[in-house]
Design an enzyme around this catalytic site. Sequence first.
Site, PDB file in Angstrom:
ATOM      1  CG  ASN A 229      -0.218  -0.130   2.498  1.00 30.26           C
ATOM      2  OD1 ASN A 229       0.544   0.760   2.864  1.00 30.26           O
ATOM      3  ND2 ASN A 229      -0.400  -1.242   3.207  1.00 30.26           N
TER       4      ASN A 229
ATOM      5  CE  LYS B 261     -10.664   0.239  11.533  1.00 30.58           C
ATOM      6  NZ  LYS B 261     -10.287   0.984  10.376  1.00 30.58           N
TER       7      LYS B 261
ATOM      8  CE  LYS C  35      -8.371  -3.876  14.149  1.00 32.43           C
ATOM      9  NZ  LYS C  35      -7.351  -3.966  13.119  1.00 32.43           N
TER      10      LYS C  35
HETATM   11  O1  C5P Z   1      -8.796  -2.677  10.715  1.00 32.96           O
HETATM   12  P1  C5P Z   1      -7.812  -1.691  10.256  1.00 32.96           P
HETATM   13  O2  C5P Z   1      -6.770  -2.279   9.371  1.00 32.96           O
HETATM   14  O3  C5P Z   1      -8.344  -0.459   9.620  1.00 32.96           O
HETATM   15  O4  C5P Z   1      -7.131  -1.210  11.629  1.00 32.96           O
HETATM   16  C1  C5P Z   1      -6.080  -0.355  11.665  1.00 32.96           C
HETATM   17  C2  C5P Z   1      -5.248  -0.628  12.878  1.00 32.96           C
HETATM   18  O5  C5P Z   1      -5.043  -2.025  13.040  1.00 32.96           O
HETATM   19  C3  C5P Z   1      -3.863  -0.039  12.725  1.00 32.96           C
HETATM   20  O6  C5P Z   1      -3.386   0.338  13.981  1.00 32.96           O
HETATM   21  C4  C5P Z   1      -3.074  -1.201  12.132  1.00 32.96           C
HETATM   22  O7  C5P Z   1      -1.708  -1.083  12.420  1.00 32.96           O
HETATM   23  C5  C5P Z   1      -3.708  -2.386  12.800  1.00 32.96           C
HETATM   24  N1  C5P Z   1      -3.741  -3.595  11.962  1.00 32.96           N
HETATM   25  C6  C5P Z   1      -3.184  -4.760  12.434  1.00 32.96           C
HETATM   26  N2  C5P Z   1      -3.196  -5.896  11.645  1.00 32.96           N
HETATM   27  C7  C5P Z   1      -3.786  -5.887  10.444  1.00 32.96           C
HETATM   28  C8  C5P Z   1      -4.376  -4.701   9.958  1.00 32.96           C
HETATM   29  C9  C5P Z   1      -4.320  -3.568  10.743  1.00 32.96           C
HETATM   30  O8  C5P Z   1      -2.667  -4.774  13.536  1.00 32.96           O
HETATM   31  N3  C5P Z   1      -3.776  -6.971   9.698  1.00 32.96           N
END
Ligand code: C5P
Length: 405
Positions: free
Chosen positions: A214, A342, A346
């Site tokens: 990305n 989120k 999380k």
């Molecule tokens: O769900 P999303 O990807 O938008 O969430 C963003 C947050 O989750 C960020 O802090 C990113 O570093 C973390 N993340 C993660 N593992 C993933 C995708 C995102 O820890 N596979």
Amino acid sequence: MAPKESGSSWKVTLGVSAGISIYKACDLVRRLRERGAEVRVVMTKNATRMVSPVTFQALSGNPVISDLFEGSGEPSISHIELAKWEDLLVVAPATADILGKFARGIADDFLSTHYLACTSKVLLVPAMNGAMWRHAAVQENVRILAARGHALLSPGRGSLACGDVDDGRLPEPSEIADAALRLIANKGEMAGLKVLVTAGPTREPLDGVRFISNRSSGKMGYAIAAEAALRGAEVTLVSGPVALEAPFGSERVMTETAEDMEREVRSRFPKCDVLVMAAAVSDYKARKVLPGKRKKDGLTWKPELAAAPDILKGLVPLKRPGQFVCGFAAETSRLKENAIKKLKEKKLDMVAANDVSKAGVGFDSEMNALTLFTPDGAEQRIREGTKASCASALWDAIMEARGGK
Ligand code: C5P
């Protein structure tokens, strides 16, 4: 000479050594003064051959010192008096020569002699040709100076005076002045804190040469790590593949895929006090990575994608009381709604959300703007600024949210 306590402004000695980027040091004087600093300039002899001391005198409003023994036999202020006056010594540009003298305690001109008398904070801003910068001797000196507790700003990448596009470029004057100001404001409130930061994209291979990734440049995460180190924290930076220098004062671990990053983060998470997960981790990976390079056959290729590990989600069962976890949310729509989702999913202590659909901020940019959400429902905006200034505001917010933890 006024003692350190007497003025409301902060007092900076700007050491200028003979790098081609010396022209930026002229502007740096103005940027420091704009931020309320009183500036005294000390130049090396060679620096005076590149820019006249008269320029720095006019810009700083103070006499410039360039010699231990001037015409009268004495400079306008002694190196000891200057050490008592200053709150901060900034050296920009810091050449390989002056870094070497500082590291080894050689005192053969005013600036290097003054350094030995200096008891204030020190900010060194190296700038030189890329090959010189990477030379083992220079790197060893830089390590010595960092271990001595001095702040260093990593040189940037860009076109250098020698015509090369390489590492070694002096950062912009406003960036240096901001770092100086933050150093002055820093009371070392993060000393003893163990901080883990992730930054950059991940790369998920499709075959031997192709990958999914990305647009993350890693600059936001690197600025967060650099700021924490500047505030005295013990910083580990787990980085995806980016073309950035490791920030001084942090241990960097390079990773490639989401799985690599997960392994490095999970093994370090139990020992950290604060995790800031700024990496743009891939949500998908190829179900099967093809060996070698897939030949072009003019047909459609539909690689099957599976979910990559969600690093933050996987950490939830490991989280112990007192640990603080801040995630990032890069969104192109419904910023607040998605950020709060989120936060809950999380089990985060904070989400820093940025709207990456806006041109000029967020991904692959020097600037950012964040909105912070916390589980108590509070919402705090960090207005648009450099990633370094956003990182500084983010740490202020994290430290406040952690409270007495
Ligand atoms: O769900 P999303 O990807 O938008 O969430 C963003 C947050 O989750 C960020 O802090 C990113 O570093 C973390 N993340 C993660 N593992 C993933 C995708 C995102 O820890 N596979």
